[in-house]
Every structure is written in structure tokens, then in C-alpha cells.
Design an enzyme around this catalytic site. Structure first.
Site, PDB file in Angstrom:
ATOM      1  N   ASP A  73     -31.723  -5.545 -42.830  1.00 19.54           N
ATOM      2  CA  ASP A  73     -32.941  -5.568 -43.648  1.00 19.54           C
ATOM      3  C   ASP A  73     -33.170  -6.980 -44.165  1.00 19.54           C
ATOM      4  OD1 ASP A  73     -34.965  -5.277 -45.532  1.00 19.54           O
ATOM      5  OD2 ASP A  73     -33.671  -4.290 -47.012  1.00 19.54           O
ATOM      6  N   GLY A  89     -35.499  -8.851 -46.386  1.00 20.70           N
ATOM      7  CA  GLY A  89     -36.538  -8.702 -47.400  1.00 20.70           C
ATOM      8  C   GLY A  89     -37.015 -10.042 -47.923  1.00 20.70           C
ATOM      9  N   ASN A  90     -37.880 -10.000 -48.913  1.00 20.02           N
ATOM     10  CA  ASN A  90     -38.440 -11.234 -49.475  1.00 20.02           C
ATOM     11  C   ASN A  90     -37.398 -12.086 -50.183  1.00 20.02           C
ATOM     12  OD1 ASN A  90     -41.376 -11.143 -48.911  1.00 20.02           O
ATOM     13  ND2 ASN A  90     -41.259  -9.207 -50.013  1.00 20.02           N
ATOM     14  N   LEU A  92     -31.016 -10.398 -47.955  1.00 18.60           N
ATOM     15  CA  LEU A  92     -30.623  -9.873 -46.649  1.00 18.60           C
ATOM     16  C   LEU A  92     -29.591  -8.790 -46.902  1.00 18.60           C
ATOM     17  CD1 LEU A  92     -29.546 -11.896 -43.487  1.00 18.60           C
ATOM     18  CD2 LEU A  92     -28.113 -10.061 -44.371  1.00 18.60           C
ATOM     19  N   LYS A  93     -29.843  -7.609 -46.370  1.00 23.24           N
ATOM     20  CA  LYS A  93     -28.912  -6.495 -46.540  1.00 23.24           C
ATOM     21  C   LYS A  93     -28.557  -5.927 -45.173  1.00 23.24           C
ATOM     22  CE  LYS A  93     -31.823  -4.415 -49.358  1.00 23.24           C
ATOM     23  NZ  LYS A  93     -32.409  -3.393 -50.228  1.00 23.24           N
ATOM     24  N   TYR A 111     -52.673   5.642 -44.246  1.00 24.94           N
ATOM     25  CA  TYR A 111     -52.814   4.239 -44.621  1.00 24.94           C
ATOM     26  C   TYR A 111     -53.164   3.428 -43.386  1.00 24.94           C
ATOM     27  CZ  TYR A 111     -51.486   0.516 -48.005  1.00 24.94           C
ATOM     28  OH  TYR A 111     -51.476  -0.517 -48.898  1.00 24.94           O
ATOM     29  N   GLY A 134     -46.767  -2.346 -44.959  1.00 25.60           N
ATOM     30  CA  GLY A 134     -45.546  -3.106 -44.719  1.00 25.60           C
ATOM     31  C   GLY A 134     -44.455  -2.242 -44.122  1.00 25.60           C
ATOM     32  N   ASP A 188     -41.398  -2.435 -44.591  1.00 28.03           N
ATOM     33  CA  ASP A 188     -40.398  -2.086 -45.603  1.00 28.03           C
ATOM     34  C   ASP A 188     -40.791  -0.813 -46.350  1.00 28.03           C
ATOM     35  OD1 ASP A 188     -42.565  -3.507 -46.672  1.00 28.03           O
ATOM     36  OD2 ASP A 188     -41.362  -4.503 -48.213  1.00 28.03           O
ATOM     37  N   THR A 194     -41.603 -12.841 -80.038  1.00 26.35           N
ATOM     38  CA  THR A 194     -42.404 -13.028 -78.830  1.00 26.35           C
ATOM     39  C   THR A 194     -41.536 -12.848 -77.580  1.00 26.35           C
ATOM     40  OG1 THR A 194     -43.900 -14.521 -79.983  1.00 26.35           O
ATOM     41  CG2 THR A 194     -43.887 -14.643 -77.578  1.00 26.35           C
TER      42      THR A 194
END
Length: 238
Positions: free
Chosen positions: A7, A9-10, A13-14, A95, A101, A103, A176
Site C-alpha cells: 500500500d 499512500g500519501n 508505505l505499508k 460513484y 480513489g 485507496d 487558543t
């Protein structure tokens, strides 16, 4: 048969290394915008398991995928990138398939059950919410995650000092700093609560690296399966 599910991803890495569907090795590493370099560094470890096939999910675009392809060609193991299939036998989607995507689609594929109404919440670089009814993807939402929201707030204001900090509460902030951290988490958790209220018959499953953080606000009562995408890869190539 040993297989490697990868995988890209953004941010991370998996991988799962499986032998007849039993996970024999797994890891997840931040790739710091250099996924191919990270993969090159992992090849020795991965090769030691002698996989016979590599299945890949990547959201990183054509340029990086081309580099990944060249790297894996030197691995001398058959490999293939997963692609969205809107007419898959387990998961049909309304969709636009050119905009869905891989993912998100694999996360849904990893858990879909045509006897159930389901909601998959991906807690990654973005927060994604997808509704599935009896094996049909109805559509969903994409939101910035808490880190992106906080960064945007700091970038767009003059009087809020840039600070990090944990996202562990949605209580009213009395500084804040707390108001920002609690506020962005409140918004993300609020989105999940709204879907839960609007679609009460849909079982929610959280996945991704931020799943525990979100589930903490529900006192751990939501189903969490952090590696649904890798489970989806396994189903895709079954």
C-alpha cells in the site's frame, strides 16, 4: 503461496507479507515523499521472504508509479497495480469510477458484506466517509483530516501562533492552543456523528492510522479495522 500486498499512500508505505493468507510479516513506514527510495531500501528484507506475487495499491500518480514499476521489475517477481472496478462482483459503485480513489475503493472492498448496510470511515491523510448498502457503494464525503485543518488555520491567520500538540479531546478550549486542537477534532468527530445520526442503520467501520484517535471520542464503541486497504488488496487479487 507467498504474496506481498503493498500500500503506497500519501504519507506511508505499508505492507503485508502473507503465506496462504496468513500474515507472516508486516510494517508501516513514513516515506517522506520518497516512496520509491524507501521501497528500494526494503527490497532486501522483502526478497528474503521469497514472495511469488506482488499486489499494489498506489495513490501517488503516474510519475511515481512508473518509478515503482521500474524498481519492481528488478525484483523479478510478477506484480500488478489494483484498479477501481465499479462493477466488481462484491462491490458495485454509483460513484464516477474515474474519480474514485483506489485507496477508498479497496478499503470498502476489504469489509463489504452484501447482507449489511455499512459506512467506511478512512482516517488517513484525508477523512473519507463512504456508504455501502448491500454491496452497492452509494457515495461519500471527503474532508481534510485534523492535521490539514490545523495547518490551514495557522497558515490563514495572523494572530494564532503555530504549535503542534495532541488531538485527544473535544472539550471546550480555555486557551487558543486548546481551542484549535479541540476544535478541529470536534469538527472531524462531528462529521462521523452526523453520518451516524443520518444513517442509523449503517454500521460504521473506522480504518487508517487515525482510527484510534477518532474512536476514542466514541469511547471505543465503533468497529476499528486499521488495515482494511490491505485486506481489500487480498480480496481484489483472490
Amino acid at each position: 503461496m507467498k504474496k506481498l500486498w503493498l500500500d503506497l499512500g500519501n504519507t506511508r508505505l505499508k505492507y503485508w507479507m502473507v503465506d496462504d493468507d496468513n500474515i507472516i510479516a508486516h510494517d508501516a513506514k513514513e516515506h517522506l515523499k520518497a516512496p520509491n527510495e524507501l521501497l528500494l531500501g526494503l527490497l532486501g528484507t522483502l526478497a528474503s521472504f521469497e514472495p511469488e506475487f506482488v499486489g499494489i495499491s498506489s495513490v501517488l500518480g503516474d510519475k511515481i508509479n512508473h518509478a515503482i514499476t521500474q524498481t519492481l521489475q528488478g525484483f523479478n517477481v510478477p506484480f500488478e497495480f489494483a484498479k477501481v472496478n465499479a462493477t466488481h462482483q462484491l462491490l458495485v459503485s454509483h460513484y464516477n469510477p474515474t474519480q474514485l480513489g483506489v485507496d477508498r475503493w479497496l478499503q470498502m472492498l476489504g469489509v463489504v458484506d452484501d447482507t449489511k448496510k455499512q459506512c467506511v470511515v478512512g482516517c488517513g491523510t484525508a477523512l473519507t466517509i463512504d456508504l455501502i448498502e448491500h454491496g452497492t457503494h452509494l457515495g461519500g464525503y471527503i474532508l481534510p483530516n485534523v492535521y490539514m485543518q490545523r495547518h490551514a488555520l495557522y497558515a490563514g491567520t495572523q494572530q494564532i501562533a503555530v504549535k503542534a500538540g495532541r488531538f485527544d479531546s473535544t472539550e471546550l478550549g480555555r486557551t487558543t492552543f486548546d481551542a484549535v486542537n479541540h476544535g478541529v477534532l470536534f469538527g472531524v468527530v462531528g462529521a462521523v456523528r452526523a453520518v451516524r445520526a443520518d444513517y442509523p442503520d449503517f454500521k460504521i467501520t473506522l480504518t487508517g492510522g487515525g482510527a484510534d484517535m477518532i474512536n476514542m471520542q466514541f469511547r471505543g464503541k465503533l468497529d476499528t479495522q486499521k488495515e482494511l486497504l490491505l485486506a481489500g488488496l487480498r480480496r481484489y487479487f483472490a
